[in-house]
Design an enzyme around this catalytic site. Sequence first.
Site, PDB file in Angstrom:
ATOM      1  N   CYS A  13       0.846  -1.209   0.000  1.00  0.00           N
ATOM      2  CA  CYS A  13       0.000   0.000   0.000  1.00  0.00           C
ATOM      3  C   CYS A  13       0.870   1.244   0.000  1.00  0.00           C
ATOM      4  O   CYS A  13       0.452   2.295  -0.474  1.00  0.00           O
ATOM      5  CB  CYS A  13      -0.959  -0.004   1.185  1.00  0.00           C
ATOM      6  SG  CYS A  13      -0.297   0.667   2.728  1.00  0.00           S
ATOM      7  N   CYS A  66       3.488   3.052   4.762  1.00  0.00           N
ATOM      8  CA  CYS A  66       4.579   2.949   5.735  1.00  0.00           C
ATOM      9  C   CYS A  66       5.947   3.073   5.085  1.00  0.00           C
ATOM     10  O   CYS A  66       6.955   3.210   5.777  1.00  0.00           O
ATOM     11  CB  CYS A  66       4.500   1.622   6.490  1.00  0.00           C
ATOM     12  SG  CYS A  66       4.999   0.185   5.497  1.00  0.00           S
ATOM     13  N   ALA A  73      10.564   0.135  23.584  1.00  0.00           N
ATOM     14  CA  ALA A  73      10.137   1.049  22.525  1.00  0.00           C
ATOM     15  C   ALA A  73      10.824   0.719  21.209  1.00  0.00           C
ATOM     16  O   ALA A  73      11.417  -0.339  21.030  1.00  0.00           O
ATOM     17  CB  ALA A  73      10.402   2.496  22.940  1.00  0.00           C
ATOM     18  N   SER A  82     -11.260 -11.335  -2.783  1.00  0.00           N
ATOM     19  CA  SER A  82     -10.126 -11.837  -3.569  1.00  0.00           C
ATOM     20  C   SER A  82     -10.447 -11.888  -5.060  1.00  0.00           C
ATOM     21  O   SER A  82      -9.810 -12.623  -5.814  1.00  0.00           O
ATOM     22  CB  SER A  82      -9.694 -13.236  -3.086  1.00  0.00           C
ATOM     23  OG  SER A  82      -9.385 -13.230  -1.724  1.00  0.00           O
ATOM     24  N   GLU A 140      -7.330 -12.903   0.333  1.00  0.00           N
ATOM     25  CA  GLU A 140      -7.879 -13.287   1.629  1.00  0.00           C
ATOM     26  C   GLU A 140      -7.400 -14.637   2.174  1.00  0.00           C
ATOM     27  O   GLU A 140      -7.187 -14.767   3.382  1.00  0.00           O
ATOM     28  CB  GLU A 140      -9.406 -13.310   1.545  1.00  0.00           C
ATOM     29  CG  GLU A 140     -10.034 -11.970   1.302  1.00  0.00           C
ATOM     30  CD  GLU A 140     -11.538 -12.070   1.150  1.00  0.00           C
ATOM     31  OE1 GLU A 140     -12.237 -11.233   1.728  1.00  0.00           O
ATOM     32  OE2 GLU A 140     -11.999 -12.999   0.461  1.00  0.00           O
TER      33      GLU A 140
END
Length: 1288
Positions: free
Chosen positions: A94, A97, A309, A1037, A1220
């Site tokens: 996607c 990030c 962290a 899918s 999926e």
Amino acid sequence: MLSQNHLHVSLLYIVLLTGTKYGCGGGGCGACTVMVSKYDQLNNRVLHYTVNACLQPICTLHGAAVVTVEGIGSTKTKLHPVQERIAKAHGSQCGFCTPGMVMSMYTLLRNKPHPTMEDIREALGGNLCRCTGYRPIIDGFKTFCDVSNAFNLFPQNDCVLNKYLIPCQISEELFHMDNVLPLDPSQDLIFPPELMIMGKKRACGSLCFQGDRLKLISPVDLTNLLELKTEYPEAPVVVGNTTIGINLLLCHLLFVIYLLCVHVHAGVSMGAVCTLSSLKEEMERAVREMEAERTRGYQALLQTLQCLAGKQIRNMATIGGNILSANPKYDLNSVLAALDCTLQVMSKENGTRAITLNEELFTGFGKTALRPDEVLLSIDIPYSKPWEFVSAFRQAQRREFAFSIVNAGMKVLFREGTNIVESLNIYYGGVGPTLVKVGRTCQKLVGRSWGEDLLADACRLLEEEVELSDSAHGGKVEYRKTLTTSFFFKFYMQVLQELRERVHIQDSALKPFKNEVPQGHHSFQLVSNAQSSQDPVGHPMMHQAAFHQATGEAQYYDDIPAVQGELFVFMVTSTRAHAKIINIDPSEALGMTGVVTFLSAGDVPGQNRRMLFNNPEELFAEEEVSCVGQIIGAVVAESREQARRAAQMVKVTYQDLLPVFFTIEEAIQHQSFFDPKRKLERGDVDKAFETVDQILEDEIYLGGQEHFYMETQGLIAVYYNFLFECPFVLSLQLQEVVGITLGIDSNKITCHVRRLGGAFGGKVMKIASLSAITATAAVNIINNNCVIRGIFTSAFLTTSFFSQVGYNNDGTIMAADITYYSNGGCTLNESLIMEKALLHMDNGYKIPNLRGRGLVCKTYLPSYTAFRGFGGPQGLMVMESVLHEVAVKCGLPPQKVREINMYREEECYTHHKQLFSPRDMLRCWDECLDKAGYHDRLQAIQQFNTSNRWKKRGISAVPMKFGVGFSKGFFNQGAALVNIYKDGSVLVAHGGTEMGQGINTKALQIASRILKVPMSSIHIKETCTGNVPNAAPSAASFGTDAVGMAVKDACEKLMRRLKPFMENHPKYTWQQWVINQHPPVGYPNAVTVWVSRGPHTDMDWENSEGPAYYYFTFGACCSEVEIDCLTGDHKNLRTDIVMDVGRSLNPALDIGQIEGGFVQGIGLYTIEELQFSLEGVLMTRGPSQYKIPALCDVPPQFNVHLLANAQNPHAIYRSKGIGEPPVFLASTIFFAIKEAVAAARRERGLGDSFPLSSPATAERIRMACEDQFTEMAPSPKKGTFKPWSINI
């Protein structure tokens, strides 16, 4: 400016550097990672370090340089090697990030051009990814390592022998590094000379930043700081801002003078504002340079710091801030207190004084004994003495990058040459509002010999002294109590080992799990030699937008520049679960600066209520609310922050109503269910139960899951000239819902979306209602040209199942009667996923008599929506649980029971009478067991478990049959528009939505094959209802199947028009064919609406029959885990997957989907846990409370193989949908954990059959491994206490 003073605000909305993404807003995802560079005057060097821009106040960056992803490279100029390699290695799906990942790696290379794999693991520890499964990111970045034996990315012979194929038909190479840009540090950005000059000069005065609501002052020196602290005694000292975060409500002081780390005779003195990264580096240096005996305490500190962290937070947070935050979940205090550290504090009036760091320092949660005018100068950390032993322990929901549930620091000093305890320190965090010292226990153990009697007494004393009420904040009371004694037992064993009194069978209790980076082998079938070299179909092509995503140039909805007069909407939601609305008073909110209007049900120009699956659903609650969080109204304001604050000031008066209930059990008691209630049945179940050897009754609970897409839900509504546009949302149902709400036709509403930063089912339906509200805001503003932005977030349902199974003693299941319950919340929404659960209940097993009933419970929780798999993973999981329990009861290996019950005939019928062939499923199963070395590893695991008492391993393998397509046949269609321009370039528009799955890339490959032009000559236009109307959702899918076939048909139409001219002029180029064609081929261009030509899908629920799916995707998976029986922690050791994807259109994208789906499944089945308060409020919000899989959760050995010679006549080029199905395969981790727990229980004489709900969290694993420590923390009787949370 100070009202929104964080770095990400300036980058995104002022400077318009949109590459730095705004994800969680709390430093918990890493999407906003940037590099900060500062001149270090003390060491005369420039420091480069990563920070979370969402936490970094701009005011603290005076004299610093900030580098974002745009600053290191772009597609318009030149890519940086980091950007190029993550893209080429398929590490961006996607893409939301990706910029954060790039900046973490870039900063590492600035500091260390030749990193190790451990360096990479640490650098990426603070970055989360919901799409890829992390492995391809590591593959791209590890090319910077110069250790030749660390990996083998590019084998010389990329062909392997396969018993089904001749040699050289299989490849393991998903990408290659030919002609990649070399890393050249000399080309990196230099630190600005003017900042260097500024840094070499001492500051001439303090800095003061004044805003509407706060003041931030940066003192020039210590004297100035003490004066300011005297003047503003209640103002906190802020350095890293990782605790105070975005809630800056008071006058603030900023202390930016770094004190040196000084080695003194007794130990190390750390300046209070030294970062945790600096502390870690200093401890590593001390351990490396000094004798081990003196650094035992430092080694314990390091063990804690390695899991504390992420890298970005450690670079920002300070040791002083960590201590004085006085949060018992912060791990350092328990260790530092055990080490008898001393704090040096100072004030203007009283000078310097020393304070011992112990339980007396902390007077309450978030409170310390420091005087208001005092500041912390330094922390003295002593060296360890001879015959002194130190350990640190922590257990969290996730092993890294997560707050601990319980942490502990323990130190014992023996009389020289003996095992007699001279002094003992034991501190716990997480078992009270402050740090807890078990003083009475320690005192009574002094003078005792370190042996079994001491251990027994210590556990008894700890049980008595650690007081944790059954209603304690945070819940998990029995688990937390158990951890206190389990941690001490670990400490006891470690010290015993140090004293050379080893008990070999128990050594496994001492070895912590080592976090590793995922690597693995991948294989796929090469395309035929007869295929043209110019044909991209079947090749592992890079994601079409990968370079733009890696450079931050890919645009998401929030990256669209603001326009003049743009407004923002924020929802006013219910604070009650079931109540009548008496009054709504927005007057105080409307009087606030920047607030434009308040909207409620009366402001909806069209209909406020609509029917969804024959159930009513309101846009704004009118008379009654039925859950906490239900939308009552909306505030429109000139800024995000103004809208948010104003929404909190709207006063709603309620009258509570009864009943109020939240759980499935309560819904069953109230018979509260939605319609329709579904049922499927094959054979005669009741009669079969009369003839079987055994009958088993079982129940399993499956928890819900948060979508946690990195890009939260949001949209922009543009209203002009009575037309409405809604950019950057999914188009499914949106036009219809907005049209009904506004009372206008759909042709006046245009919806478009370029890409989504993750979706996973959560952006299909919910966004329609949110869009309608935002549209209502737009049309209610007295302005024909209005732009409104809205930002929203979404969870997936929880389910429980009761099953009755009839089986024979050989493991053959003859009958099963399964009742499925799901918690649908207050409205039905997409809880019809229950249908998919029922349709998948047989998985790959032929059970002659099978009955399933599905009921969606109506409760007073927020309504749930679809998640990746849409109920399939839940339905499949139940059948696998049944098989597992039958195997236990029969005393047979689960793998054998699975094989006994599998579909075997060439032509088989599912329980809903759909014809299919299980041939490829059986092939996947056999190859998976073979490639995984299942039988050999099973024996090795048995040997391991025999030799290790406190750590156990388990292995599990499952097959899979997953239906692809929509059971409602009209959804199985796609549409595309293909334009060919005079210059030969091609424009493709389709009805699918790109959300990382690669639908655009595959569409390019298909168009390139048909038109015989390179992919570089084809452009994919954003999805827009003005180009392709009435699009089916990109779900089930089936997106590539539908869109791909539509693109293929459209291109073939164009080629048919061109064919006569091409045959007459065979030597022309593509451009010449297009230009000279008469009439021009582009007028008109090809528009195709493709409707499925395979078996018509239409499920007849009345008769329990019908072809529910277009076809089935098959697969098999084998996973091995290791659990720590004392803490419940587990490590995923290895996973092997064999997946049937037909003839893959793009093996790289398909393998990426398999890995990403599997890792998401790891979260579903082992980590991710939703918790609600007794009032129905979701408490696990954001990454600090809700944990998705991180890099440490991915199996170090992660192998994925695409089944060779697989065919699928029902989809585009014989491929199969893959989005999926892989989620369910992670259930192998769950069942492997269950096998490991069973091994531990057998050793203690307990039964193999025991309840274990999903997710198999550390708490559930530990409490299932019943032993003497769990017996010390018995569960209280239900009804005798008020629990902290409800088990939904």
